[in-house]
Design a protein around this motif. Structure first.
Motif, mmCIF file in Angstrom:
data_model
loop_
_atom_site.group_PDB
_atom_site.id
_atom_site.type_symbol
_atom_site.label_atom_id
_atom_site.label_comp_id
_atom_site.label_asym_id
_atom_site.label_seq_id
_atom_site.Cartn_x
_atom_site.Cartn_y
_atom_site.Cartn_z
ATOM 1 N N PRO A 12 -108.362 68.510 58.394
ATOM 2 C CA PRO A 12 -108.937 69.773 57.903
ATOM 3 C C PRO A 12 -110.336 69.612 57.316
ATOM 4 N N SER A 13 -110.745 68.390 57.005
ATOM 5 C CA SER A 13 -112.062 68.159 56.408
ATOM 6 C C SER A 13 -113.196 68.252 57.432
ATOM 7 N N LEU A 14 -112.852 68.328 58.724
ATOM 8 C CA LEU A 14 -113.879 68.425 59.766
ATOM 9 C C LEU A 14 -114.544 69.794 59.761
ATOM 10 N N ASP A 15 -115.836 69.819 60.081
ATOM 11 C CA ASP A 15 -116.491 71.111 60.244
ATOM 12 C C ASP A 15 -116.250 71.610 61.672
ATOM 13 N N GLU A 16 -116.693 72.825 61.941
ATOM 14 C CA GLU A 16 -116.407 73.470 63.229
ATOM 15 C C GLU A 16 -117.007 72.692 64.403
ATOM 16 N N GLU A 17 -118.207 72.161 64.215
ATOM 17 C CA GLU A 17 -118.860 71.399 65.287
ATOM 18 C C GLU A 17 -118.092 70.124 65.616
ATOM 19 N N ALA A 18 -117.587 69.449 64.595
ATOM 20 C CA ALA A 18 -116.824 68.216 64.810
ATOM 21 C C ALA A 18 -115.505 68.513 65.520
ATOM 22 N N CYS A 19 -114.870 69.636 65.185
ATOM 23 C CA CYS A 19 -113.630 70.030 65.863
ATOM 24 C C CYS A 19 -113.899 70.293 67.344
ATOM 25 N N LYS A 20 -114.967 71.037 67.635
ATOM 26 C CA LYS A 20 -115.311 71.323 69.018
ATOM 27 C C LYS A 20 -115.633 70.044 69.782
ATOM 28 N N ALA A 21 -116.313 69.111 69.128
ATOM 29 C CA ALA A 21 -116.659 67.843 69.770
ATOM 30 C C ALA A 21 -115.396 67.049 70.110
ATOM 31 N N ASN A 22 -114.420 67.047 69.203
ATOM 32 C CA ASN A 22 -113.164 66.343 69.470
ATOM 33 C C ASN A 22 -112.399 66.996 70.614
ATOM 34 N N ILE A 23 -112.359 68.323 70.631
ATOM 35 C CA ILE A 23 -111.658 69.037 71.700
ATOM 36 C C ILE A 23 -112.318 68.731 73.043
ATOM 37 N N GLU A 24 -113.653 68.736 73.084
ATOM 38 C CA GLU A 24 -114.378 68.416 74.310
ATOM 39 C C GLU A 24 -114.115 66.969 74.745
ATOM 40 N N LYS A 25 -113.990 66.080 73.785
ATOM 41 C CA LYS A 25 -113.696 64.678 74.087
ATOM 42 C C LYS A 25 -112.351 64.561 74.805
ATOM 43 N N PHE A 26 -111.328 65.248 74.283
ATOM 44 C CA PHE A 26 -110.003 65.172 74.881
ATOM 45 C C PHE A 26 -109.955 65.887 76.231
ATOM 46 N N LYS A 27 -110.685 66.995 76.362
ATOM 47 C CA LYS A 27 -110.781 67.660 77.656
ATOM 48 C C LYS A 27 -111.450 66.744 78.671
ATOM 49 N N GLY A 28 -112.465 65.994 78.230
ATOM 50 C CA GLY A 28 -113.146 65.059 79.106
ATOM 51 C C GLY A 28 -112.230 63.945 79.586
ATOM 52 N N VAL A 29 -111.358 63.459 78.702
ATOM 53 C CA VAL A 29 -110.399 62.419 79.094
ATOM 54 C C VAL A 29 -109.492 62.948 80.203
ATOM 55 N N ILE A 30 -109.038 64.189 80.054
ATOM 56 C CA ILE A 30 -108.156 64.790 81.056
ATOM 57 C C ILE A 30 -108.895 64.973 82.385
ATOM 58 N N GLU A 31 -110.092 65.559 82.340
ATOM 59 C CA GLU A 31 -110.840 65.844 83.563
ATOM 60 C C GLU A 31 -111.338 64.567 84.245
ATOM 61 N N ASN A 32 -111.777 63.582 83.468
ATOM 62 C CA ASN A 32 -112.255 62.321 84.046
ATOM 63 C C ASN A 32 -111.111 61.491 84.616
ATOM 64 N N GLY A 33 -109.890 61.744 84.154
ATOM 65 C CA GLY A 33 -108.725 61.036 84.665
ATOM 66 C C GLY A 33 -108.111 61.707 85.874
ATOM 67 N N GLY A 34 -108.753 62.732 86.390
ATOM 68 C CA GLY A 34 -108.254 63.423 87.580
ATOM 69 C C GLY A 34 -107.360 64.608 87.284
ATOM 70 N N GLY A 35 -107.243 64.985 86.024
ATOM 71 C CA GLY A 35 -106.414 66.128 85.653
ATOM 72 C C GLY A 35 -107.169 67.438 85.782
ATOM 73 N N VAL A 36 -106.411 68.533 85.815
ATOM 74 C CA VAL A 36 -106.978 69.876 85.899
ATOM 75 C C VAL A 36 -106.477 70.676 84.702
ATOM 76 N N ILE A 37 -107.400 71.142 83.874
ATOM 77 C CA ILE A 37 -107.031 71.904 82.688
ATOM 78 C C ILE A 37 -106.771 73.349 83.078
ATOM 79 N N GLU A 38 -105.598 73.857 82.697
ATOM 80 C CA GLU A 38 -105.241 75.244 82.973
ATOM 81 C C GLU A 38 -105.613 76.161 81.814
#
Length: 95
Positions: A12-38
């Motif tokens: 909860p101590s993260l600011d909004e930009e840090a949260c978005k950066a983490n979400i993008e990081k995890f989305k990148g792991v999925i997409e770079n691994g050949g996954g498709v985000i629904e």
């Protein structure tokens, strides 16, 4: 490809930009691994059901994706080494 969903809780101590950066990081792991985000559903800051490491709140995010069976193992590894993640779960959707 199988359907999966993951829910993770960020500090909860993260600011909004840090949260978005983490979400993008995890989305990148999925997409770079050949996954498709629904779907990506950001629930925002919520109170935890119980205290974890002296923390009562966290930023919740749900991601639904299609992937090969190897991708959830890699995503789990990335969740575990990311310090900002309080809890996570990856579930195969059997529907």
């Amino acid at each position: 490809m199988s359907k999966y969903e993951t829910i993770f809780i960020l500090q909860p101590s993260l600011d909004e930009e840090a949260c978005k950066a983490n979400i993008e990081k995890f989305k990148g792991v999925i997409e770079n691994g050949g996954g498709v985000i629904e779907n990506v559903d950001v629930w925002g800051k919520r109170k935890l059901a119980y205290e974890i490491n002296k923390v009562n709140e966290g930023y919740y995010t749900l991601i639904n994706f299609n992937a090969d069976p190897k991708l959830p193992k890699e995503l789990d590894r990335v969740f575990r080494i990311t310090d900002t993640v309080i809890r996570h779960i990856i579930v195969k959707d059997e529907k």
